[in-house]
Write an enzyme that holds these catalytic residues in place. Sequence first.
Site, PDB file in Angstrom:
ATOM      1  N   ARG A 166      -9.181  24.285 -10.090  1.00 29.47           N
ATOM      2  CA  ARG A 166      -8.220  23.899 -11.151  1.00 29.47           C
ATOM      3  C   ARG A 166      -6.823  23.562 -10.613  1.00 29.47           C
ATOM      4  NH1 ARG A 166     -10.835  28.213 -13.427  1.00 29.47           N
ATOM      5  NH2 ARG A 166     -12.458  27.585 -14.885  1.00 29.47           N
ATOM      6  N   LYS A 213       1.033  10.833  -9.796  1.00 25.23           N
ATOM      7  CA  LYS A 213      -0.184  10.210 -10.329  1.00 25.23           C
ATOM      8  C   LYS A 213      -1.238  10.235  -9.222  1.00 25.23           C
ATOM      9  CE  LYS A 213       1.391   6.718 -13.615  1.00 25.23           C
ATOM     10  NZ  LYS A 213       1.350   5.269 -13.875  1.00 25.23           N
ATOM     11  N   GLU A 268       7.317  -3.846  -3.836  1.00 27.43           N
ATOM     12  CA  GLU A 268       7.619  -2.717  -4.739  1.00 27.43           C
ATOM     13  C   GLU A 268       9.085  -2.293  -4.603  1.00 27.43           C
ATOM     14  OE1 GLU A 268       5.408  -1.713  -6.934  1.00 27.43           O
ATOM     15  OE2 GLU A 268       3.475  -2.329  -6.113  1.00 27.43           O
ATOM     16  N   LYS A 307      12.727   6.003  -8.424  1.00 26.97           N
ATOM     17  CA  LYS A 307      11.449   6.423  -9.009  1.00 26.97           C
ATOM     18  C   LYS A 307      11.533   7.875  -9.469  1.00 26.97           C
ATOM     19  CE  LYS A 307       6.521   6.499  -8.950  1.00 26.97           C
ATOM     20  NZ  LYS A 307       5.253   6.007  -8.420  1.00 26.97           N
ATOM     21  N   GLU A 317       4.494   9.125 -18.381  1.00 28.62           N
ATOM     22  CA  GLU A 317       4.507   7.710 -18.741  1.00 28.62           C
ATOM     23  C   GLU A 317       4.315   7.469 -20.232  1.00 28.62           C
ATOM     24  OE1 GLU A 317       2.822   5.018 -15.875  1.00 28.62           O
ATOM     25  OE2 GLU A 317       2.591   3.458 -17.383  1.00 28.62           O
ATOM     26  N   ARG A 326       8.880   5.212 -17.789  1.00 29.77           N
ATOM     27  CA  ARG A 326       8.118   5.080 -16.550  1.00 29.77           C
ATOM     28  C   ARG A 326       7.326   3.768 -16.525  1.00 29.77           C
ATOM     29  NH1 ARG A 326       4.802   9.832 -13.282  1.00 29.77           N
ATOM     30  NH2 ARG A 326       4.127   8.478 -11.599  1.00 29.77           N
ATOM     31  N   ASN A 351       6.100  -0.943 -14.069  1.00 29.87           N
ATOM     32  CA  ASN A 351       4.989  -1.896 -14.025  1.00 29.87           C
ATOM     33  C   ASN A 351       5.454  -3.350 -14.079  1.00 29.87           C
ATOM     34  OD1 ASN A 351       2.793  -0.028 -13.903  1.00 29.87           O
ATOM     35  ND2 ASN A 351       3.275   0.531 -16.008  1.00 29.87           N
ATOM     36  N   HIS A 379       3.206  -6.155 -12.924  1.00 24.16           N
ATOM     37  CA  HIS A 379       1.862  -5.620 -12.699  1.00 24.16           C
ATOM     38  C   HIS A 379       0.824  -6.233 -13.629  1.00 24.16           C
ATOM     39  CE1 HIS A 379       3.948  -2.895 -10.099  1.00 24.16           C
ATOM     40  NE2 HIS A 379       2.867  -2.212  -9.826  1.00 24.16           N
ATOM     41  N   HIS A 396      -2.091  -8.095 -12.259  1.00 26.20           N
ATOM     42  CA  HIS A 396      -3.430  -7.580 -12.552  1.00 26.20           C
ATOM     43  C   HIS A 396      -4.397  -8.746 -12.830  1.00 26.20           C
ATOM     44  CE1 HIS A 396      -6.134  -4.419 -13.914  1.00 26.20           C
ATOM     45  NE2 HIS A 396      -6.467  -5.197 -14.918  1.00 26.20           N
ATOM     46  N   HIS A 424      -2.297  -5.719  -3.465  1.00 26.22           N
ATOM     47  CA  HIS A 424      -1.650  -5.358  -4.725  1.00 26.22           C
ATOM     48  C   HIS A 424      -0.179  -5.808  -4.751  1.00 26.22           C
ATOM     49  CE1 HIS A 424      -0.681  -3.028  -8.267  1.00 26.22           C
ATOM     50  NE2 HIS A 424       0.248  -2.372  -7.602  1.00 26.22           N
TER      51      HIS A 424
HETATM   52  N1  LIG Z   1      -0.334   7.035  -7.492  1.00 26.10           N
HETATM   53  C1  LIG Z   1       0.515   6.068  -7.732  1.00 26.10           C
HETATM   54  O1  LIG Z   1       1.516   6.235  -8.424  1.00 26.10           O
HETATM   55  C2  LIG Z   1       0.250   4.725  -7.123  1.00 26.10           C
HETATM   56  C3  LIG Z   1       1.241   3.740  -7.165  1.00 26.10           C
HETATM   57  C4  LIG Z   1       0.990   2.528  -6.530  1.00 26.10           C
HETATM   58  C5  LIG Z   1      -0.230   2.315  -5.891  1.00 26.10           C
HETATM   59  N2  LIG Z   1      -1.173   3.290  -5.885  1.00 26.10           N
HETATM   60  C6  LIG Z   1      -2.461   3.121  -5.215  1.00 26.10           C
HETATM   61  O2  LIG Z   1      -2.186   2.951  -3.828  1.00 26.10           O
HETATM   62  C7  LIG Z   1      -3.261   2.242  -3.238  1.00 26.10           C
HETATM   63  C8  LIG Z   1      -2.697   1.213  -2.296  1.00 26.10           C
HETATM   64  O3  LIG Z   1      -1.994   1.887  -1.285  1.00 26.10           O
HETATM   65  P1  LIG Z   1      -1.601   1.173   0.091  1.00 26.10           P
HETATM   66  O4  LIG Z   1      -0.985  -0.132  -0.199  1.00 26.10           O
HETATM   67  O5  LIG Z   1      -0.853   2.165   0.888  1.00 26.10           O
HETATM   68  O6  LIG Z   1      -3.016   0.814   0.731  1.00 26.10           O
HETATM   69  P2  LIG Z   1      -4.001   1.607   1.720  1.00 26.10           P
HETATM   70  O7  LIG Z   1      -3.922   3.050   1.519  1.00 26.10           O
HETATM   71  O8  LIG Z   1      -5.320   0.953   1.567  1.00 26.10           O
HETATM   72  O9  LIG Z   1      -3.390   1.246   3.137  1.00 26.10           O
HETATM   73  C9  LIG Z   1      -3.384  -0.097   3.565  1.00 26.10           C
HETATM   74  C10 LIG Z   1      -4.037  -0.243   4.930  1.00 26.10           C
HETATM   75  O10 LIG Z   1      -3.139   0.199   5.942  1.00 26.10           O
HETATM   76  C11 LIG Z   1      -3.784   1.171   6.770  1.00 26.10           C
HETATM   77  N3  LIG Z   1      -2.727   2.041   7.230  1.00 26.10           N
HETATM   78  C12 LIG Z   1      -2.082   2.986   6.525  1.00 26.10           C
HETATM   79  N4  LIG Z   1      -1.064   3.457   7.239  1.00 26.10           N
HETATM   80  C13 LIG Z   1      -1.072   2.829   8.428  1.00 26.10           C
HETATM   81  C14 LIG Z   1      -0.254   2.880   9.564  1.00 26.10           C
HETATM   82  N5  LIG Z   1       0.832   3.644   9.618  1.00 26.10           N
HETATM   83  N6  LIG Z   1      -0.557   2.105  10.623  1.00 26.10           N
HETATM   84  C15 LIG Z   1      -1.641   1.274  10.561  1.00 26.10           C
HETATM   85  N7  LIG Z   1      -2.416   1.146   9.494  1.00 26.10           N
HETATM   86  C16 LIG Z   1      -2.131   1.915   8.445  1.00 26.10           C
HETATM   87  C17 LIG Z   1      -4.813   1.787   5.884  1.00 26.10           C
HETATM   88  O11 LIG Z   1      -5.837   2.423   6.631  1.00 26.10           O
HETATM   89  C18 LIG Z   1      -5.305   0.566   5.114  1.00 26.10           C
HETATM   90  O12 LIG Z   1      -6.217  -0.166   5.888  1.00 26.10           O
HETATM   91  C19 LIG Z   1      -4.072   1.655  -4.374  1.00 26.10           C
HETATM   92  O13 LIG Z   1      -5.272   2.369  -4.500  1.00 26.10           O
HETATM   93  C20 LIG Z   1      -3.206   1.878  -5.591  1.00 26.10           C
HETATM   94  O14 LIG Z   1      -3.955   2.062  -6.772  1.00 26.10           O
HETATM   95  C21 LIG Z   1      -0.958   4.491  -6.493  1.00 26.10           C
END
Ligand SMILES: NC(=O)c1ccc[n+]([C@@H]2O[C@H](COP(=O)([O-])OP(=O)(O)OC[C@H]3O[C@@H](n4cnc5c(N)ncnc54)[C@H](O)[C@@H]3O)[C@@H](O)[C@H]2O)c1
Length: 358
Positions: free
Chosen positions: A118, A140, A182, A224, A234, A238, A242, A245, A249, A262
Site C-alpha cells: 500500500r 504522477k 518542456e 512545476k 490536477e 495543473r 498540458n 499536449h 497527442h 513526446h
Molecule cells: N509522471 C509525469 O508527470 C510525467 C510527465 C511527463 C512525461 N512522463 C512520462 O515520461 C516518459 C518519457 O520519459 P523520457 O522522455 O525520459 O523517456 P525515456 O525514459 O524513455 O528515456 C529516453 C531514452 O533515453 C535513455 N536514457 C535515459 N537517460 C539516459 C542517459 N543519461 N544517457 C543515455 N541514455 C539515457 C533511456 O534509456 C531511453 O532510451 C513517458 O512514459 C511519459 O508518459 C511522465
Amino acid sequence: MLKLEVALAERSYPILIGGGLLSDPAVFAAHVPGRDLLLVSNTTVAPLYADRVRAALPDRRIVDLRLPDGEQYKTLEYVARVLDVLVANGFGRDSVVLALGGGVVGDLAGFSAACYQRGIAFAQLPTTLLAQVDSSVGGKTGVNHPGGKNMIGAFHQPCAVLADTTTLQTLPPRELRAGLAEVVKYGLVFDLQFLGWLERNVDALLALDPEALAHAIHRSCELKAEVVRRDERESGDRALLNLGHTFGHAIETATGYTEWLHGEAVATGMVIAADMSARLGLLPAADVLRVRELLQRIGLPVDPPRFGAQRALECMRIDKKVKSGRIRLVLLDRLGGARFTADYPDDALASTLATHFG
Ligand SMILES: NC(=O)c1ccc[n+]([C@@H]2O[C@H](COP(=O)([O-])OP(=O)(O)OC[C@H]3O[C@@H](n4cnc5c(N)ncnc54)[C@H](O)[C@@H]3O)[C@@H](O)[C@H]2O)c1
C-alpha cells in the site's frame, strides 16, 4: 548544487540539482532513508550509472533490477516484475525504491512503490532532461494500457528527487531537445522572463553548459512545484502544464507513437496552440512567430505531418482531457500566461486544424 522544496499539504520533499549528485554519499545519506533499497533502472542507463549509485550507498542492501528499455515496457507486466523482486527479497514497508532513468523508469518504479504494501518510499534519480524538469516532480506515477497511455496509475510523491546534470552528457541529443520543449513550455505558460532567458541561452543549453542547465532545470522545477502545490491532483491549474499536449497527442496517436518523441510532438503542439490563441485574438501574430523560432532554434519540429484535420480531431477526442464530449485546450492569453478552457468557437479549432494538418 541548487535545492528547492516541493511543499505539499501533508509532506514536502526536496529536489536537488547539480553535477555529481549521484556519486555523493552525503546526498544519499541525507535524503534516502532505509536499509533495503531496490534500484530500478533499464538496460541502457544501468550500465552507465548504477555503479556510481551503488558506490554512494555503502552499508545498504541494494538489489538491482534492470528493465528492458522502451515505452512499450511501461506496462503492468513489468510492474509485476518489480513487485515480484520486492517480495522475493523480503523487502518490508521501510524499504525504498530508487528510480534511476528517464520518465519511463520513474513512472513505472514510482507506481510499483505506490502499490507495494500500500505504498513504500521511493526516490527519483532522473537521467533525462524531461525527467529532471517534468516527470520526476509532482508525484504522477503509472503505466500504459493497450487502451491508452498512462491509463493506470496513482499519485505517489517521491521522498526526494536527485537530478544529477552530468548524466545529461550521455543523453542522445534528440532526447535533450525533446526535454527542452518542456522547459520552453514552462516559460510560455508561466514566466515571460524565463522565456527571454531561454532565448538568450539556447546555445549554452544545447552545448550542455552546466550552469545554464542547472538554472533551466531549477526554474522549471520551481514552476512545476508551485503549480503542484496549488493543485496536487490536477483539478485546476495543473492542467496548464498540458500546453501543446492535446494537439501533440493527435500527432503521437496518428503516427503510432513510433516516429515522434513526446517532446517533439509537444513542441509542434505548442505552435498550434499559440496559433489558435492568435486566431482567437488572445495573442499577437508576432508572438506565434517568436514561439516557432525559439523551438526551431532548439532543433525541434514545428509542423505536423499533414494527415488531415478530420483525423487530427478524431485523435484529439481520445485524449483524457475531453469532458462531456468537448475537447478542452490550453491556450495562451499572452506569452507567460495561459488558460485551460472548453470555451472557444468550434470553427476556430476547425480552421486551426485545417491550416496545420491539411
Ligand atoms: N509522471 C509525469 O508527470 C510525467 C510527465 C511527463 C512525461 N512522463 C512520462 O515520461 C516518459 C518519457 O520519459 P523520457 O522522455 O525520459 O523517456 P525515456 O525514459 O524513455 O528515456 C529516453 C531514452 O533515453 C535513455 N536514457 C535515459 N537517460 C539516459 C542517459 N543519461 N544517457 C543515455 N541514455 C539515457 C533511456 O534509456 C531511453 O532510451 C513517458 O512514459 C511519459 O508518459 C511522465
